[in-house]
Motif scaffolding. Sequence first.
Motif, PDB file in Angstrom:
ATOM      1  N   GLY A 120      -0.184   5.844   3.878  1.00 38.64           N
ATOM      2  CA  GLY A 120       1.208   5.523   3.545  1.00 38.64           C
ATOM      3  C   GLY A 120       1.380   5.449   2.047  1.00 38.64           C
ATOM      4  O   GLY A 120       0.927   6.338   1.312  1.00 38.64           O
ATOM      5  N   LEU A 125       1.410   7.442  -3.433  1.00 41.47           N
ATOM      6  CA  LEU A 125       1.454   7.096  -4.852  1.00 41.47           C
ATOM      7  C   LEU A 125       0.431   7.920  -5.632  1.00 41.47           C
ATOM      8  O   LEU A 125       0.718   8.453  -6.700  1.00 41.47           O
ATOM      9  CB  LEU A 125       1.176   5.611  -5.052  1.00 41.47           C
ATOM     10  CG  LEU A 125       1.304   5.127  -6.497  1.00 41.47           C
ATOM     11  CD1 LEU A 125       2.764   5.002  -6.907  1.00 41.47           C
ATOM     12  CD2 LEU A 125       0.574   3.811  -6.717  1.00 41.47           C
ATOM     13  N   ASP A 274      -3.553   0.978   7.477  1.00 39.25           N
ATOM     14  CA  ASP A 274      -2.886   0.741   6.213  1.00 39.25           C
ATOM     15  C   ASP A 274      -2.965  -0.774   6.007  1.00 39.25           C
ATOM     16  O   ASP A 274      -2.619  -1.526   6.902  1.00 39.25           O
ATOM     17  CB  ASP A 274      -1.428   1.199   6.363  1.00 39.25           C
ATOM     18  CG  ASP A 274      -0.709   1.284   5.042  1.00 39.25           C
ATOM     19  OD1 ASP A 274      -1.061   2.161   4.246  1.00 39.25           O
ATOM     20  OD2 ASP A 274       0.204   0.481   4.823  1.00 39.25           O
ATOM     21  N   HIS A 361      -2.995  -3.412  -4.808  1.00 41.06           N
ATOM     22  CA  HIS A 361      -1.788  -2.957  -4.102  1.00 41.06           C
ATOM     23  C   HIS A 361      -1.281  -3.924  -3.049  1.00 41.06           C
ATOM     24  O   HIS A 361      -0.361  -3.586  -2.310  1.00 41.06           O
ATOM     25  CB  HIS A 361      -2.040  -1.613  -3.409  1.00 41.06           C
ATOM     26  CG  HIS A 361      -2.270  -0.468  -4.339  1.00 41.06           C
ATOM     27  ND1 HIS A 361      -1.254   0.360  -4.769  1.00 41.06           N
ATOM     28  CD2 HIS A 361      -3.395  -0.017  -4.933  1.00 41.06           C
ATOM     29  CE1 HIS A 361      -1.755   1.280  -5.569  1.00 41.06           C
ATOM     30  NE2 HIS A 361      -3.052   1.072  -5.701  1.00 41.06           N
ATOM     31  N   ASN A 468       5.299   0.899 -10.009  1.00 34.88           N
ATOM     32  CA  ASN A 468       5.118   2.220  -9.396  1.00 34.88           C
ATOM     33  C   ASN A 468       6.256   3.171  -9.731  1.00 34.88           C
ATOM     34  O   ASN A 468       7.337   2.743 -10.159  1.00 34.88           O
ATOM     35  CB  ASN A 468       5.071   2.081  -7.861  1.00 34.88           C
ATOM     36  CG  ASN A 468       3.729   1.572  -7.357  1.00 34.88           C
ATOM     37  OD1 ASN A 468       3.603   1.195  -6.199  1.00 34.88           O
ATOM     38  ND2 ASN A 468       2.722   1.563  -8.212  1.00 34.88           N
ATOM     39  N   TYR A 557       5.079  -7.502   8.490  1.00 34.37           N
ATOM     40  CA  TYR A 557       5.672  -7.987   7.236  1.00 34.37           C
ATOM     41  C   TYR A 557       6.840  -7.107   6.777  1.00 34.37           C
ATOM     42  O   TYR A 557       7.688  -7.551   6.002  1.00 34.37           O
ATOM     43  CB  TYR A 557       4.611  -8.133   6.139  1.00 34.37           C
ATOM     44  CG  TYR A 557       4.292  -6.895   5.335  1.00 34.37           C
ATOM     45  CD1 TYR A 557       5.094  -6.497   4.271  1.00 34.37           C
ATOM     46  CD2 TYR A 557       3.166  -6.118   5.618  1.00 34.37           C
ATOM     47  CE1 TYR A 557       4.803  -5.364   3.532  1.00 34.37           C
ATOM     48  CE2 TYR A 557       2.860  -4.988   4.894  1.00 34.37           C
ATOM     49  CZ  TYR A 557       3.683  -4.613   3.846  1.00 34.37           C
ATOM     50  OH  TYR A 557       3.396  -3.492   3.126  1.00 34.37           O
ATOM     51  N   ALA A 657       4.033  -5.228  -1.931  1.00 41.79           N
ATOM     52  CA  ALA A 657       3.628  -5.221  -3.334  1.00 41.79           C
ATOM     53  C   ALA A 657       4.678  -4.521  -4.198  1.00 41.79           C
ATOM     54  O   ALA A 657       5.114  -5.052  -5.221  1.00 41.79           O
ATOM     55  CB  ALA A 657       2.275  -4.549  -3.477  1.00 41.79           C
ATOM     56  N   GLY A 659       6.499  -1.048  -2.751  1.00 44.08           N
ATOM     57  CA  GLY A 659       7.337  -0.120  -2.011  1.00 44.08           C
ATOM     58  C   GLY A 659       7.605   1.061  -2.917  1.00 44.08           C
ATOM     59  O   GLY A 659       7.690   0.916  -4.153  1.00 44.08           O
TER      60      GLY A 659
END
Length: 816
Positions: A120, A125, A274, A361, A468, A557, A657, A659
């Motif tokens: 994910g 990223l 993940d 992360h 990010n 979450y 953290a 997104g």
Amino acid sequence: MTAPESNQSVESLKDDIQRHVALTLGSDPFPPRKERYYLGLCYSVRDRLLGQWLETQRSYYDSITKRVYYMSLEFLPGRFLMNYIQALGMEEECREAVRDFGLDLDELLEEEWNPGLGNGGLGRLASCYMDSMATCKIPGYGYGILYDYGIFYQTIVNGYQHEGCDNWLRQDSPWVLRRGHFMFLINFYGRSEAYEDSAGHERFRWVDTESVMAMACDIMVPGHQNGHVTNMRLWKAISTRDFELEHFNRGDYIGAVQSKVESENISKVLYPNDTSPRGKELRLRQQYFFVAATFQDILRRFRKNNYSSFDCFPDQVAVQLNDTHPAISIAELMRILVDDEALTWETAWTICQKTFSYTNHTVLPEALETWSVELIGRMLPRHLQIIFEINRRFLDDVGKRFPGRVDLLRSLSLIAEDDGKQVRMAHLAIIGSHTVNGVAELHSKILKARLFKDFDNLYPGKFTNVTNGITPRRWLMQANPALSELIGSVIGNEWIHDLSHLSELAAYADDPEFQQRWQEVRKRNKKLLARYVLRKLGVGINPATLFDMHIKRIHEYKRQILNVLHVITIYNRIRSGSVAHHVPRTLFFAGKAAPGYLQAKLIIKLINAVGQAVNGDPAVGNELRVVFLPNYCVSQAEKLIPAADLSEQISTAGMEASGTGNMKFALNGALTIGTLDGANIEIREVVGEDNFFLFGHTEEDVHRLHSGGYDPVQIYESNIELKKALDMISTGFFSPEAPSLFRPIVDSLLAHGDYYLVLADYAKYVAEQARVSKCYEDPALWTRMSILNTANMGKFSSDRAIMEYARNIWKVSPLT
Ligand code: Z15
């Protein structure tokens, strides 16, 4: 670079495509067939990039510059073909060339399989960062594993997630260049042996090991029309000849083949969890395998430059650890420097700390990686010894600085003693690095104030933030050609390599003509998506409804349940005829659940069950639709995001953290309904409070509620609509054939304390959703908000993020 060269003409492209179909694939070029011509085009495009790639790699050697090694166990590059075509600036030529063969480029693109070498956000990223390193000409490489099987292929059967194999290499990928001559030997198991060197010093060596070879496989990552092509090197496990021979000599042919297969299992499959590591032996083997291979490659390049001493190693090499997955690197570099290169411990440790930096992360406790001392000791005996020695010296030092603080020693130690001895990989990464960063401001603040508070006190200045980013090439230019063209028509195309230029759009936010064009583009994207959904699921959706999207990994979450409770609430209001400001909505859910995460899998079933009830209820008509799109992946995201009106970013504050999906939506003009979590906070800051739908408890509230006094049952008892929705779930309204099917979900909310505070945020969420509907009823207002979202997203380019890493952490500058 964009000047038309001879091989950029449509004619030369057509010749090449046909030549490749005939001579590379050995296939008759007539009549033109889609699958063959797709590959012919791939090879023709690849040819045009290979020269640039060779030249880029050569330029690194010529200038002997410092290079970045971005180490990641996951990459999610998405499809390559269009990315390569646009990097070359050849989109029109390619369209025309295949059109002349009676084919359609967009259809050819759909032939390509997504390389699912990640789970994910973290993997995606890494790929955005590769794109930006190439576009910003930051010298460096990505390093990882070439898994035979990527993230599982998700299907939905009777509402449940089923996992299938993602055998993405079934057809040879034209993008993976196998380097059969680049092989490194990787050792495992065995034991550490003490011996005396010629000077009479005690030294150690790792003996009686089992071994496997790592073969380099390269994938090109081109910058945008700048002639720069970065390399992504992925390792594949190949059994060693020695290993086989030992068995062959014993006449054990089947045993030989078996052990060969076993050793090659290392790069067989990506672990699909993940943010929740599972402590499996094969996973640690993957980590060390790719770390050891990468360091042999790093050392090979370092030696090629004939350095007289390792002191200048950190001037040549910056290693970024993408989460703790490659953190065993720190022990590996120490082993190389101390055991193989005979440096003193102190010198080696200084080099290590100057070389590594680590990105955290997540703050979810279950996601912080640990490995049992027993397992590391067995698989990597010398590394365990080194880890103990690092810890001994570290705790010595802490003890001297803070005498008598046993509590401090226990909280900082690399070894957790609570449940069997465990090595805390984050602690290893922190003390072995010069810089540790979080991925959004709030996240980095939490790292310093809570999770790693004692480390922050110990090493002031070591912790920092790099928010990010996402690459505008894939997430706007490629995914949303219609919007890109509209943007280009008023502000030009500078934004493609400098996203801050989007701010020039703000001047048009209230321009009725521009607003209309903006709406037309968005409407067109929604129609395209509706057509895709019809084709894939056979479900008809109405592009005139508000497209509301919650697409990401399924995790408690991230609170897909909160969204479902809102859907049920709207459903109940429609049925009882009490709808205030209802705007017809289509809800899109997509995302995978880790195969072992039962609660997440049950959430998928619930979404589908609610969808079935809602979509099949004649009382609802066109007012509400719920679709779950199976097998969410990069190319599906590219179809969904440009068609979204509303982006759901509703995690419990403090838990996401950063997104990055949140950024993709806002960049494409969707409005966000979100909590004050991760990068949402910074997105809201730049797009403006008025252009963001905010709700929910803050991170500090969450912290306080978790410290005691939170009573979800009381909230349930006092909110009629909430109670009704939960009662429907728990009594089988959505599962008449198995009334207690969804009890575990309701239990987690009522009986087990509602850790993610779903009930605490429910009322505010539903109220804010009503405000969303109200705004949507005013197209001029909504469109203005939408334009201002896109206009203000410049900060979230991964180019900005990469330049921050380069300047502040890696200390490298772009090549000129
Ligand atoms: C992952 O995708 C993320 C964190 C992890 O610790 C692991 Cl193992 C996987 C995500 C975060 O959940 C997300 O908030 C963040 O945007 C993303 O990493 C990239 O930093």
